[in-house]
Design an enzyme around this catalytic site. Structure first.
Site, PDB file in Angstrom:
ATOM      1  N   ASP A 188       0.859  -1.184   0.000  1.00  0.00           N
ATOM      2  CA  ASP A 188       0.000   0.000   0.000  1.00  0.00           C
ATOM      3  C   ASP A 188       0.893   1.231   0.000  1.00  0.00           C
ATOM      4  O   ASP A 188       1.691   1.427   0.917  1.00  0.00           O
ATOM      5  CB  ASP A 188      -0.914   0.012   1.234  1.00  0.00           C
ATOM      6  CG  ASP A 188      -1.773   1.261   1.302  1.00  0.00           C
ATOM      7  OD1 ASP A 188      -2.630   1.441   0.407  1.00  0.00           O
ATOM      8  OD2 ASP A 188      -1.579   2.060   2.235  1.00  0.00           O
ATOM      9  N   GLU A 272      -1.419  -1.588  -5.933  1.00  0.00           N
ATOM     10  CA  GLU A 272      -2.667  -0.922  -6.281  1.00  0.00           C
ATOM     11  C   GLU A 272      -2.468  -0.072  -7.519  1.00  0.00           C
ATOM     12  O   GLU A 272      -1.408   0.532  -7.699  1.00  0.00           O
ATOM     13  CB  GLU A 272      -3.129  -0.056  -5.109  1.00  0.00           C
ATOM     14  CG  GLU A 272      -4.586   0.312  -5.146  1.00  0.00           C
ATOM     15  CD  GLU A 272      -5.037   0.970  -3.859  1.00  0.00           C
ATOM     16  OE1 GLU A 272      -6.249   1.157  -3.688  1.00  0.00           O
ATOM     17  OE2 GLU A 272      -4.160   1.299  -3.022  1.00  0.00           O
ATOM     18  N   ASP A 353      -3.265   1.677   7.022  1.00  0.00           N
ATOM     19  CA  ASP A 353      -2.346   1.274   5.966  1.00  0.00           C
ATOM     20  C   ASP A 353      -2.081  -0.225   5.973  1.00  0.00           C
ATOM     21  O   ASP A 353      -2.029  -0.867   4.908  1.00  0.00           O
ATOM     22  CB  ASP A 353      -1.028   2.046   6.099  1.00  0.00           C
ATOM     23  CG  ASP A 353      -1.221   3.545   5.951  1.00  0.00           C
ATOM     24  OD1 ASP A 353      -2.167   3.948   5.247  1.00  0.00           O
ATOM     25  OD2 ASP A 353      -0.429   4.322   6.535  1.00  0.00           O
TER      26      ASP A 353
END
Length: 402
Positions: A188, A272, A353
């Site tokens: 992330d 991502e 997170d």
């Protein structure tokens, strides 16, 4: 299985006064030929609706050298000039294929000063490189050796805005796949923590631009006080450029070390799909997002995973990784950026997170193994867009990339 790829090895070199003058003259001629050919193509297209091919531009270059005004083009090697025409042909090919915008003219002040030499325009003997129209080899600082037995097929010489000279050697290289690890990691990306791993580890963002912001501001103030066109202004401009170069070099070095470590330690890497171009429209966070260099981080992960036999899975940008409870699958309604820890109705307490990284890992593994629909869908899934995707493989310039 080992891969045979083309790799560019970039080194800094220190030219003599004679070499610097010759290369500067070559840079100027390359820029001029590119602009002249672009102007000719533009007039032909908008005036006569006619396309100009590379062969026609090459023939025009020969005629330009015969004129009195452009006779100086014959003083430099012809190969970089021909390469400029090939680059223009590539730019127009991308434009007509709707992959890029219409080619733009090269600026003397803003464009990158570079010249490309193919095998017929340089001599490589005993580790010494001599370019065409030069009598002495370049004094290269060999920060790392070339692959054993490798010989450069293309040489690109460039000078950055800070006045540093670089030479890039394109060589054939064999890359052996890394040993299998059997582990997977979800990543992330963030600002306070550059990346948060699904293992719970947080890697702090070094904030290279912020650390040198005071030095940058001082150099820019000194530049603003200098008279335009003066030698003092040129010296002040180079000071500003050196600060920018220092920031970029340190950022690139940190990202290379980080991505190499992630690829070596994990068999599968899940990230991502962030739209950085849209994110930097937030003027409050634009500077911090640009300093984090998420796009460069992803690019490095892509080609390194392809090189070393790793799998890179990309989760769709609309997947609610931060709002999704990793324990019960409930999606939180609202979660502002200032909320870094939240509690789900099921009682689970999540670090924002770390929870996002674990959800990204789970979604990526599900998409890779079973396809979409394994993880809970976001509320707006009725629009028909998938919550998770895996990028298709493609081959670009001899390098397998995901």
């Amino acid at each position: 299985m080992a891969q045979h790829v083309k790799r560019a090895f970039k080194y800094r070199f220190y030219p003599t006064d004679e070499q610097a003058a010759a290369l500067s003259r070559t840079f100027g001629c390359v820029r001029l030929v590119y602009n002249l050919a672009l102007e000719e193509r533009t007039h032909a297209w908008y005036g006569e609706q006619r396309r100009v091919s590379y062969l026609q531009s090459s023939a025009a270059l020969t005629e330009w050298k015969k004129t009195e005004e452009l006779a100086f083009l014959a003083e430099v090697s012809s190969v970089p000039l021909q390469q400029a025409l090939r680059h223009l042909q590539t730019a127009f090919g991308s434009f007509f294929a709707k992959r890029s915008k219409y080619p733009r003219y090269k600026s003397r002040k803003k464009s990158r000063a570079s010249a490309e030499y193919t095998r017929s325009a340089f001599t490589w003997r005993d580790g010494r490189l001599t370019l065409a129209k030069m009598t002495t080899p370049l004094e290269i600082c060999w920060s790392r050796p070339l692959p054993e037995g490798a010989e450069p097929t293309t040489v690109t010489v460039s000078r950055d805005s800070a006045g540093r000279w670089f030479v890039s050697l394109l060589c054939e290289d064999t890359i052996a796949p890394a040993p299998a690890t059997g582990t997977a990691v979800g990543i992330d990306a963030g600002i306070t923590s550059l990346v948060t791993l699904s293992t719970g580890e947080k890697i702090t963002n070094p904030r290279h631009e912020r650390r040198d912001r005071g030095r940058m501001a001082k150099a820019q103030r000194e530049l603003s006080r200098k008279a335009k066109g003066s030698n003092n202004r040129e010296r002040a401009r180079r000071k500003v450029a050196r600060v920018h170069a220092r920031i970029a070099d340190r950022r690139r070095d940190f990202l290379h070390k980080l991505t190499t470590r992630l690829v070596r330690e994990n068999q599968t890497v899940v990230i991502e799909d962030l739209t950085v171009r849209n994110l930097i429209k937030n003027h409050t966070l634009a500077r911090a997002i640009s300093d984090a260099a998420w796009t460069e981080l992803r690019s490095m992960l892509e080609y390194k995973c392809a090189w070393y036999g790793r799998e890179l899975v990309v989760v769709d940008r609309w997947f609610a990784s931060s709002k999704l409870c990793g324990a019960c699958g409930t999606i939180c309604g609202k979660l502002p950026l200032n909320v870094r820890e939240w509690t789900c109705d099921c009682g689970s307490v999540h670090d924002r997170d770390v929870n996002a990284a674990r959800n990204i890992l789970a979604a990526g593994l599900a998409a890779s193994a079973c396809g979409d629909g394994v993880r809970p869908q976001r509320e707006s899934s009725r629009t028909g867009r998938s919550s998770v995707k895996q990028e298709a493989q493609r081959v670009t310039a001899g390098i397998h990339r995901l």
